[in-house]
Design an enzyme around this catalytic site. Structure first.
Site, short mmCIF file in Angstrom:
data_model
loop_
_atom_site.label_atom_id
_atom_site.label_comp_id
_atom_site.label_asym_id
_atom_site.label_seq_id
_atom_site.Cartn_x
_atom_site.Cartn_y
_atom_site.Cartn_z
N ASP A 132 0.87 -1.18 0.00
CA ASP A 132 0.00 0.00 0.00
C ASP A 132 0.90 1.23 0.00
OD1 ASP A 132 -1.93 1.96 0.41
OD2 ASP A 132 -3.03 0.77 1.90
N ASP B 200 -3.39 7.25 -3.39
CA ASP B 200 -3.33 6.19 -2.37
C ASP B 200 -3.77 4.90 -3.07
OD1 ASP B 200 -3.62 4.56 -0.15
OD2 ASP B 200 -5.14 5.78 0.84
N HIS C 246 -11.90 6.30 1.91
CA HIS C 246 -11.95 7.61 2.57
C HIS C 246 -11.77 8.73 1.56
CE1 HIS C 246 -7.52 7.30 2.18
NE2 HIS C 246 -7.77 6.01 2.38
N GLU D 130 -11.12 1.02 -1.05
CA GLU D 130 -10.21 -0.08 -0.71
C GLU D 130 -10.90 -1.26 -0.03
OE1 GLU D 130 -7.23 1.02 2.29
OE2 GLU D 130 -8.08 3.01 2.32
MN MN Z 1 -3.79 2.83 1.04
MN MN Z 2 -6.47 4.39 1.80
#
Ligand code: MN
Ligand code: MN
Length: 292
Positions: free
Chosen positions: A81, A92, A152, A185
């Site tokens: 990640d 991200d 998020h 995610e």
């Molecule tokens: Mn992430």
């Molecule tokens: Mn994330």
């Protein structure tokens, strides 16, 4: 701003491709983290957070400390990640591989859940419906989504802004707006479908200045405030300036004193295997743009 989101995303695309050759038996986890972070920087990005390399029942927040000797083993589910930013606009993104083996259904479940979620994202859609789709997809494979981890909203220099995208159906959702940026995610597991905190902590973020007695802790805090005022940082990033195990003690002191926030290592409650797939998207009127 959107150009910066795209630049950050392009950087992560390159790094994701390049890191693949490290994902084989015998590679040190530390070497992978350093490669990812150095490469993000050499491509003109900055680090939005420490590279997370979470293995098997660990779902998130494992970033190797400088003394880490862990090496990849065949059969490991490895989640990489990574986060890059350009002028505070963040990409991200995460993926999972099984070392030495082909992709299996646990990994496919998280990937298909993300694809299905992304295919329904556009302005006006309720996040609860996205969560329901993720849950339904993962359950169709016979696995569970991790219910207490979520996507998020992203904002400038903010990794976890106000709004979340759940991985399960929820009572009340949020209506997505044109132009908002989200990380989505899904996590799939053959375990409990809930993560719990371990005691181990390798990732922190700055909270506030507040008097602290220990001299070394004061020095560490001023270094943190200067370099990482907004986004999370790794213990490892401080190890060059503050070598040795005394850094652990200083960080614990700052945690207890409320100066820094601790992102504990998260593992599935029943120690099931965990897979994750993540993209960052820009919400549009009739769809979304994947930046990563
Ligand atoms: Mn992430
Ligand atoms: Mn994330």
């Amino acid at each position: 701003m959107y150009e910066d989101y795209r630049k950050a995303g392009e950087i992560t695309k390159i790094v994701k491709k390049e890191v693949e050759e490290f994902l084989k038996e015998g590679t040190k986890v530390l070497e992978i983290a350093e490669f990812v972070e150095n490469r993000i920087k050499s491509l003109g990005g900055e680090l939005a957070f420490p590279c997370n390399i979470s293995i098997n029942e660990i779902a998130a927040h494992y970033s190797p400390p400088i003394y880490d000797e862990t090496v990849l083993q065949n059969g490991d589910y490895v989640k990489i990640d990574m986060g890059a930013h350009v002028n505070g606009y963040i990409a991200d993104t995460a993926f999972t591989v099984k070392i030495g083996e082909e992709k299996d259904d646990l990994i496919r479940a998280s990937e298909e859940a993300l694809e299905n979620a992304i295919s329904m994202i556009k302005a006006g859609v309720n996040t609860s419906d996205i969560g329901a789709k993720i849950e339904e997809t993962i359950k169709s494979y016979g696995f569970k989504p991790i219910e207490n981890l979520n996507g998020h909203r992203l904002a400038q220099n903010e990794l976890h802004a106000d709004i979340t995208i759940p991985n399960i159906a929820t009572d009340e959702g949020y209506i997505l707006k044109d132009g908002e940026v989200f990380a989505v995610e899904p996590f799939s597991t053959d375990g409990a479908g809930r993560v719990v905190d371990e005691d181990r902590v390798f990732i922190f973020s700055y909270v506030m200045d507040r008097p602290v007695r220990l001299g070394l802790a004061r020095k560490v805090l001023s270094e943190i405030r200067r370099n990482y005022p907004d986004l999370p940082f790794a213990e490892r990033w401080l190890s060059k300036k503050f070598p040795g195990r005394k850094l652990d003690f200083a960080l614990k002191t700052l945690m207890r004193n409320g100066n820094i926030y601790n992102y504990n290592v998260l593992r599935d409650e029943k120690r099931g295997f965990v897979a994750q797939k993540e993209h960052t998207v820009i919400v549009k009127k009739d769809g979304c743009e994947i930046t990563t």
